[in-house]
Design a protein around this motif. Structure first.
Motif, short mmCIF file in Angstrom:
data_model
loop_
_atom_site.label_atom_id
_atom_site.label_comp_id
_atom_site.label_asym_id
_atom_site.label_seq_id
_atom_site.Cartn_x
_atom_site.Cartn_y
_atom_site.Cartn_z
N GLY A 10 30.50 61.60 36.88
CA GLY A 10 31.49 62.67 36.75
C GLY A 10 30.87 64.04 36.92
O GLY A 10 31.48 64.94 37.52
N ALA A 11 29.66 64.21 36.40
CA ALA A 11 28.97 65.49 36.56
C ALA A 11 28.64 65.75 38.03
O ALA A 11 28.77 66.88 38.52
CB ALA A 11 27.69 65.50 35.72
N VAL A 12 28.24 64.70 38.74
CA VAL A 12 27.95 64.84 40.18
C VAL A 12 29.23 65.16 40.95
O VAL A 12 29.25 66.03 41.83
CB VAL A 12 27.30 63.56 40.73
CG1 VAL A 12 27.10 63.67 42.24
CG2 VAL A 12 25.95 63.32 40.05
N PHE A 13 30.31 64.46 40.62
CA PHE A 13 31.60 64.73 41.27
C PHE A 13 32.03 66.18 41.03
O PHE A 13 32.55 66.85 41.93
CB PHE A 13 32.69 63.80 40.73
CG PHE A 13 32.47 62.34 41.04
CD1 PHE A 13 31.72 61.94 42.13
CD2 PHE A 13 33.03 61.36 40.23
CE1 PHE A 13 31.52 60.60 42.41
CE2 PHE A 13 32.85 60.02 40.51
CZ PHE A 13 32.08 59.63 41.59
N THR A 14 31.82 66.64 39.80
CA THR A 14 32.18 68.03 39.46
C THR A 14 31.35 69.02 40.26
O THR A 14 31.86 70.03 40.76
CB THR A 14 31.98 68.28 37.96
OG1 THR A 14 32.87 67.41 37.23
CG2 THR A 14 32.30 69.72 37.59
N TRP A 15 30.06 68.73 40.39
CA TRP A 15 29.19 69.61 41.19
C TRP A 15 29.68 69.67 42.63
O TRP A 15 29.75 70.75 43.24
CB TRP A 15 27.75 69.10 41.15
CG TRP A 15 26.82 69.94 41.96
CD1 TRP A 15 26.18 71.08 41.58
CD2 TRP A 15 26.44 69.73 43.34
NE1 TRP A 15 25.42 71.58 42.61
CE2 TRP A 15 25.57 70.78 43.70
CE3 TRP A 15 26.76 68.74 44.28
CZ2 TRP A 15 25.00 70.86 44.97
CZ3 TRP A 15 26.21 68.83 45.55
CH2 TRP A 15 25.34 69.87 45.89
N LEU A 16 30.03 68.51 43.18
CA LEU A 16 30.55 68.47 44.56
C LEU A 16 31.85 69.26 44.69
O LEU A 16 32.07 69.97 45.66
CB LEU A 16 30.79 67.02 44.98
CG LEU A 16 29.61 66.27 45.60
CD1 LEU A 16 30.01 64.81 45.82
CD2 LEU A 16 29.16 66.90 46.90
N ARG A 17 32.70 69.11 43.69
CA ARG A 17 33.98 69.82 43.69
C ARG A 17 33.76 71.34 43.70
O ARG A 17 34.41 72.07 44.45
CB ARG A 17 34.79 69.39 42.46
CG ARG A 17 35.86 70.34 41.98
CD ARG A 17 37.09 70.30 42.85
NE ARG A 17 38.18 70.98 42.20
CZ ARG A 17 38.38 72.28 42.21
NH1 ARG A 17 37.56 73.09 42.87
NH2 ARG A 17 39.42 72.82 41.59
#
Length: 243
Positions: free
Chosen positions: A204-211
């Motif tokens: 989720g943290a990686v997805f958030t960074w990508l977002r």
């Protein structure tokens, strides 16, 4: 990418109310999806994502805050392609190598037809797209207003990890590699759930960074799909190799 400023006063209260509404809807959706009927499990998450999107648009949230502004699509597409290529390469190598193959041998993806349906239909429509709309779209937007970047990463990632508790029940029993490490008993299930929560919170943290980096949901959707979809296809490959 530029984020909306953290609001204060009455607007801050409204922002936290929005966060609370989103969390309540997500909790209810998770329970319906996993502990009611088969049809509810299929429809609950996509319907909830659309409802949340409509609710927050009605409450004044801009498309850019939701990660759906067209002006970021070109940049996000580059990230999306990079994610898919990288994950697919790693997953295929992992499924082929004997030392890691067992970790890909998930029972429900033992057939090629089942894996293809899951990867191309079920996972994108029932998991990757609606979950990213709900978490990196709506929840991300509401948390950004209420608590800023730190809140988005901490609370958003934590909630995404907890979201996967119900779906991780029986995880170790259905995976050859995890069963070999943790066993298939109660303790093994608990350890499997804890590991899944930690792993999905990190994801989720990686997805958030990508977002944030790309300004759009396209990149996190692509990464989310590649991790699950390529994993399903790799599972079928792994079973085929040992058949």
């Amino acid at each position: 990418m530029e984020e909306p400023p953290v609001v204060s006063g009455v607007r801050a209260i409204r922002a936290w109310v929005d966060v609370a509404i989103v969390v309540v809807v997500l909790v209810a959706t998770n329970l319906v999806a996993h502990f009611t009927t088969v049809w509810a499990s299929i429809a609950a998450v996509p319907v909830a994502a659309v409802v949340l999107l409509g609710m927050m648009r009605a409450r004044g949230m801009a498309w850019s805050e939701l990660g759906l502004s067209p002006r970021h699509w070109k940049r996000s597409t580059v990230y999306a392609l990079a994610c898919v290529i990288t994950v697919a390469t790693v997953v295929v190598v992992g499924a082929v190598l004997p030392v890691t193959r067992e970790f890909f041998m998930v029972d429900r993806y033992a057939t090629v037809s089942g894996a293809l349906i899951a990867a191309m239909v079920v996972i994108p429509l029932q998991t990757a797209i609606p979950e990213e709309l709900a978490f990196r779209g709506v929840l991300h937007g509401t948390l950004s207003r209420a608590s800023g970047v730190r809140g988005v990463f901490v609370f958003g990632s934590m909630l995404f990890g907890l979201w996967h508790v119900a779906s991780s029940l029986g995880l170790t029993a259905g995976n050859e590699g995890l069963s070999a490490i943790f066993g298939s008993g109660v303790l093994g299930q608990v350890l499997g759930i804890a590991g899944a929560v930690v792993a999905t919170a990190a994801a989720g943290a990686v997805f958030t960074w990508l977002r944030r980096r790309s300004g759009s949901l396209l990149a996190p959707i692509a990464l989310h799909w590649s991790l699950n979809g390529a994993g399903a296809l790799a599972a079928a490959l792994a079973w085929h190799l040992v058949a």
